[in-house]
Design a protein around this motif. Structure first.
Motif, PDB file in Angstrom:
ATOM      1  N   ASP A 213       0.834  -1.201   0.000  1.00  0.00           N
ATOM      2  CA  ASP A 213       0.000   0.000   0.000  1.00  0.00           C
ATOM      3  C   ASP A 213       0.872   1.255   0.000  1.00  0.00           C
ATOM      4  OD1 ASP A 213      -1.983  -1.829   0.196  1.00  0.00           O
ATOM      5  OD2 ASP A 213      -2.766  -1.174   2.129  1.00  0.00           O
ATOM      6  N   LEU A 214       1.961   1.211   0.762  1.00  0.00           N
ATOM      7  CA  LEU A 214       2.890   2.342   0.768  1.00  0.00           C
ATOM      8  C   LEU A 214       3.534   2.513  -0.598  1.00  0.00           C
ATOM      9  CD1 LEU A 214       4.708   1.751   4.182  1.00  0.00           C
ATOM     10  CD2 LEU A 214       2.855   3.350   3.715  1.00  0.00           C
ATOM     11  N   ALA A 215       3.914   1.400  -1.207  1.00  0.00           N
ATOM     12  CA  ALA A 215       4.553   1.467  -2.523  1.00  0.00           C
ATOM     13  C   ALA A 215       3.618   2.085  -3.556  1.00  0.00           C
ATOM     14  CB  ALA A 215       4.980   0.065  -2.969  1.00  0.00           C
ATOM     15  N   ALA A 216       2.327   1.824  -3.434  1.00  0.00           N
ATOM     16  CA  ALA A 216       1.360   2.359  -4.393  1.00  0.00           C
ATOM     17  C   ALA A 216       1.207   3.870  -4.280  1.00  0.00           C
ATOM     18  CB  ALA A 216       0.009   1.683  -4.195  1.00  0.00           C
ATOM     19  N   LEU A 217       1.598   4.436  -3.140  1.00  0.00           N
ATOM     20  CA  LEU A 217       1.451   5.879  -2.925  1.00  0.00           C
ATOM     21  C   LEU A 217       2.718   6.668  -3.245  1.00  0.00           C
ATOM     22  CD1 LEU A 217      -0.547   6.272   0.406  1.00  0.00           C
ATOM     23  CD2 LEU A 217      -1.341   6.677  -1.908  1.00  0.00           C
ATOM     24  N   ARG A 218       3.729   6.047  -3.754  1.00  0.00           N
ATOM     25  CA  ARG A 218       5.024   6.703  -3.949  1.00  0.00           C
ATOM     26  C   ARG A 218       4.919   8.002  -4.722  1.00  0.00           C
ATOM     27  NH1 ARG A 218       9.591   3.176  -6.413  1.00  0.00           N
ATOM     28  NH2 ARG A 218      10.759   5.063  -5.940  1.00  0.00           N
ATOM     29  N   SER A 219       4.107   8.013  -5.757  1.00  0.00           N
ATOM     30  CA  SER A 219       4.076   9.165  -6.666  1.00  0.00           C
ATOM     31  C   SER A 219       3.145  10.273  -6.190  1.00  0.00           C
ATOM     32  CB  SER A 219       3.636   8.706  -8.065  1.00  0.00           C
ATOM     33  OG  SER A 219       2.339   8.137  -8.001  1.00  0.00           O
ATOM     34  N   THR A 220       2.518  10.093  -5.025  1.00  0.00           N
ATOM     35  CA  THR A 220       1.535  11.086  -4.587  1.00  0.00           C
ATOM     36  C   THR A 220       1.964  11.810  -3.317  1.00  0.00           C
ATOM     37  OG1 THR A 220       0.319   9.502  -3.215  1.00  0.00           O
ATOM     38  CG2 THR A 220      -0.299   9.650  -5.544  1.00  0.00           C
ATOM     39  N   THR A 221       3.218  11.660  -2.904  1.00  0.00           N
ATOM     40  CA  THR A 221       3.629  12.182  -1.605  1.00  0.00           C
ATOM     41  C   THR A 221       4.667  13.299  -1.715  1.00  0.00           C
ATOM     42  OG1 THR A 221       5.263  10.401  -1.455  1.00  0.00           O
ATOM     43  CG2 THR A 221       3.125  10.051  -0.381  1.00  0.00           C
ATOM     44  N   GLY A 222       4.686  14.012  -2.806  1.00  0.00           N
ATOM     45  CA  GLY A 222       5.604  15.138  -2.944  1.00  0.00           C
ATOM     46  C   GLY A 222       7.049  14.676  -2.944  1.00  0.00           C
ATOM     47  N   PRO A 223       7.918  15.326  -2.155  1.00  0.00           N
ATOM     48  CA  PRO A 223       9.344  14.958  -2.179  1.00  0.00           C
ATOM     49  C   PRO A 223       9.642  13.651  -1.474  1.00  0.00           C
ATOM     50  CG  PRO A 223       8.938  16.619  -0.494  1.00  0.00           C
ATOM     51  CD  PRO A 223       7.635  16.443  -1.247  1.00  0.00           C
ATOM     52  N   HIS A 224       8.684  13.135  -0.702  1.00  0.00           N
ATOM     53  CA  HIS A 224       8.931  11.930   0.083  1.00  0.00           C
ATOM     54  C   HIS A 224       8.682  10.668  -0.734  1.00  0.00           C
ATOM     55  CE1 HIS A 224       9.199  14.505   3.535  1.00  0.00           C
ATOM     56  NE2 HIS A 224       7.937  14.880   3.449  1.00  0.00           N
ATOM     57  N   ASP A 225       9.463   9.626  -0.427  1.00  0.00           N
ATOM     58  CA  ASP A 225       9.141   8.270  -0.846  1.00  0.00           C
ATOM     59  C   ASP A 225       8.452   7.646   0.359  1.00  0.00           C
ATOM     60  OD1 ASP A 225       9.037   5.582  -1.397  1.00  0.00           O
ATOM     61  OD2 ASP A 225      11.079   5.420  -2.149  1.00  0.00           O
TER      62      ASP A 225
ATOM     63  N   TRP B  29      -1.385   5.392  10.282  1.00  0.00           N
ATOM     64  CA  TRP B  29      -1.699   4.722   9.019  1.00  0.00           C
ATOM     65  C   TRP B  29      -2.810   5.462   8.269  1.00  0.00           C
ATOM     66  CZ3 TRP B  29       0.760   1.474   6.073  1.00  0.00           C
ATOM     67  CH2 TRP B  29       0.084   0.769   5.074  1.00  0.00           C
ATOM     68  N   ARG B  30      -3.808   5.900   9.030  1.00  0.00           N
ATOM     69  CA  ARG B  30      -4.912   6.639   8.413  1.00  0.00           C
ATOM     70  C   ARG B  30      -4.411   7.954   7.803  1.00  0.00           C
ATOM     71  NH1 ARG B  30      -8.029   5.788  12.260  1.00  0.00           N
ATOM     72  NH2 ARG B  30      -7.535   7.635  13.494  1.00  0.00           N
ATOM     73  N   GLU B  31      -3.502   8.625   8.509  1.00  0.00           N
ATOM     74  CA  GLU B  31      -2.953   9.887   8.003  1.00  0.00           C
ATOM     75  C   GLU B  31      -2.063   9.659   6.785  1.00  0.00           C
ATOM     76  OE1 GLU B  31      -3.503  13.139   9.056  1.00  0.00           O
ATOM     77  OE2 GLU B  31      -5.173  12.097  10.020  1.00  0.00           O
ATOM     78  N   LEU B  32      -1.316   8.563   6.755  1.00  0.00           N
ATOM     79  CA  LEU B  32      -0.470   8.263   5.603  1.00  0.00           C
ATOM     80  C   LEU B  32      -1.303   8.071   4.342  1.00  0.00           C
ATOM     81  CD1 LEU B  32       2.121   5.753   7.157  1.00  0.00           C
ATOM     82  CD2 LEU B  32       2.542   8.129   6.502  1.00  0.00           C
ATOM     83  N   GLY B  33      -2.462   7.463   4.495  1.00  0.00           N
ATOM     84  CA  GLY B  33      -3.319   7.197   3.334  1.00  0.00           C
ATOM     85  C   GLY B  33      -4.425   8.198   3.155  1.00  0.00           C
ATOM     86  N   SER B  34      -4.318   9.346   3.822  1.00  0.00           N
ATOM     87  CA  SER B  34      -5.373  10.364   3.754  1.00  0.00           C
ATOM     88  C   SER B  34      -5.665  10.750   2.310  1.00  0.00           C
ATOM     89  CB  SER B  34      -4.946  11.601   4.545  1.00  0.00           C
ATOM     90  OG  SER B  34      -5.926  12.609   4.473  1.00  0.00           O
ATOM     91  N   GLY B  35      -6.936  10.702   1.944  1.00  0.00           N
ATOM     92  CA  GLY B  35      -7.336  11.074   0.585  1.00  0.00           C
ATOM     93  C   GLY B  35      -7.322   9.923  -0.394  1.00  0.00           C
ATOM     94  N   THR B  36      -6.922   8.725   0.056  1.00  0.00           N
ATOM     95  CA  THR B  36      -6.885   7.554  -0.822  1.00  0.00           C
ATOM     96  C   THR B  36      -8.133   6.710  -0.576  1.00  0.00           C
ATOM     97  OG1 THR B  36      -4.473   7.548  -0.694  1.00  0.00           O
ATOM     98  CG2 THR B  36      -5.535   5.539  -1.511  1.00  0.00           C
TER      99      THR B  36
END
Length: 508
Positions: free
Chosen positions: A49-61, A200-207
């Protein structure tokens, strides 16, 4: 076992290549994130799930989670501490004094020792939920680090586990046996669970498809199969799996007897020691195996002796280390040049054997008679596949560089310029100063080993049992040195004249 689980040379000694990490908490962190034995892991694990969000987190991986940054830290790493301290603990904690954040107090209490130069701080996984704060990718700051969970599970399998996931599953079974009558542990566990759900909820906020943080529990192997090497008594693999089982078996009572932080520290101690000596033993195995194949291929008169040496390695263990008396100068007991050469030669031997495409190994036909099977395998290999195998191993300076660093950093203490007493590392097995490296157990290392050798809190073991136990790792010592170490650790009050019957007390 599937092909993805085994690593070449299949069935022989399938350890994946490691990479070092100064923060040893990465071992347990990655085990809980990615092992099939954890409900976080599997083919569709939560790390994906984290890997799927890589491109949506600005400068962060977003895969690169760290608890706290230090010395600037990497701009790609995402610091989770600021998110975690925003967890609301209403209903768990009442009447909080002004200016105090209970969540910050809990998190600060589980911060792990920091190695000099580290760019982040780790938390000790005192409960499985703590791993939401950090990932292997963040702690080593790499895009594709070596899979530590796979290495740990493989070491367990070679030592007697029933397959992929058994190490993590066994550990999580111990954690699920917490005493509900202990209110302090219950409050801490519930607070960390609330924290994990919040982070975890905050990491995936908006997904929209983001899953809820799960209850992390054990997932036993679905296709049990024991590796033939597990029948060998004197190996680091067998040492690790036996100790791991003793620590994690709820019937032994260690989870109830130890504070949560100490239980985690003991688990990390076993991981550090077991993995380090597993790769040293592997190097010795392939070094001798290479020599046996060459001598057999060349019809050398030394062939029987090298095959016997290989059998002795399986039946009697290796001689990889010794703990010298404290009054011997470090320069006279420097063990690193020999260990470094062993790791380089073992690496080259393994690579040469793999390149020569040895005969395949069918685990289902070996049974427990690994020594006889290896002798047949060597004979077949020397006749049909070893023509291109080089007779001499000429290691380059960069040979096994990652493995060398991995082993060294697992064995030595983590030292930081601003260490405090409660942040010190007590579970090391070796020390280094300048160019010297020597074996000298930390204050708690022998406590862990002897207590788990006794199996249960309050039970004793003997010096003879300890000698055999250390021999399984590859450590051989003068009796007087061991007696001195036991007395200094307060583990023995028996008469030194008792010889190998000297009684050693469990620390709890």
């Amino acid at each position: 076992m599937t092909g993805s689980w085994l690593v070449k040379p299949d069935g022989l000694l399938p350890l994946p290549r490691p990479e070092y990490a100064k923060q040893t908490e990465v071992l347990l962190t990655d085990l809980l994130w990615r092992s099939r034995g954890s409900s976080l892991g599997g083919d569709r694990g939560y790390f994906e799930d984290l890997a799927a969000l890589r491109s949506t987190t600005g400068p962060h991986d977003i895969r690169r989670l760290v608890a706290r940054k230090a010395h600037g830290g990497s701009p790609k790493a995402l610091e989770t501490y600021p998110i975690a301290i925003g967890t609301q603990l209403t209903g768990l904690v009442d009447r909080v004094p002004v200016g105090i954040n209970p969540m910050a107090i809990i998190l600060d209490s589980i911060l792990a020792p920091r190695a000099r130069g580290d760019k982040s701080l780790a938390c000790a996984p005192v409960t499985p939920d703590v791993v939401v704060l950090q990932t292997l990718h963040g702690m080593v700051n790499k895009d594709s680090p070596a899979n530590q969970a796979r290495a740990i599970e493989m070491v367990g399998w070679l030592g007697g586990s029933t397959g992929d996931g058994d190490v993590a599953s066994t550990f999580l079974t111990a954690l699920s046996a917490d005493d509900p009558a202990d209110p302090l542990n219950q409050v801490t566990s519930l607070a960390l669970r609330a924290m994990a759900a919040h982070v975890w909820r905050e990491l995936g906020s908006g997904t929209a498809s983001w899953r809820e943080w799960p209850v992390i529990g054990p997932v036993p192997p679905t296709a049990p199969q024991v590796h033939p090497l597990a029948s060998a008594r004197f190996t680091p693999f067998r040492w690790f799996w036996t100790k791991w089982g003793n620590l994690c078996d709820p019937a032994n009572g260690w989870r109830a007897a130890l504070p949560a932080r100490r239980f985690t520290d003991w688990a990390l101690c076993l991981l550090r020691t077991g993995l380090a000596f597993a790769y040293l033993w592997e190097a010795e195995f392939f070094r001798i195996l290479h020599k046996a194949v060459i001598h057999s291929r060349d019809n050398s008169s030394e062939a029987p002796a090298t095959i016997l040496a290989l059998k002795n390695l399986l039946q009697q263990g290796a001689r990889l280390a010794s703990i010298e008396p404290a009054d011997v100068p470090p320069s006279e007991k420097n063990a690193w040049p020999a260990l470094e050469m062993l790791l380089m030669q073992g690496y080259k031997a393994r690579a040469a054997i793999e390149d020569a495409q040895p005969p395949e190994v069918d685990l289902t036909t070996i049974g427990s008679d690994l020594s006889s099977h290896l002798e047949t395998w060597i004979s077949d290999f020397s006749r049909i596949g070893a023509t291109a195998l080089p007779a001499r191993l000429e290691p380059e300076d960069d040979a096994a560089k990652n493995t060398r660093e991995f082993v060294r950093y697992l064995l030595v203490p983590r030292v930081s310029d601003d260490d405090t007493e409660d942040q010190a590392d007590f579970y090391y097995l070796a020390r280094s100063k300048q160019r010297n490296f020597w074996f000298e157990p930390g204050p708690e290392w022998l406590v862990v080993v002897c207590s788990l050798l006794a199996r249960r809190p309050g039970e004793p073991c003997t010096l003879g049992e300890l000698v055999d136990d250390l021999a399984a790792l590859g450590i051989h010592n003068d009796r007087a040195v061991l007696v001195r170490l036991l007395e200094e650790a307060g583990l023995s009050t028996d008469s030194p004249d008792a010889d190998n019957a000297l009684v050693i007390k469990s620390a709890f």
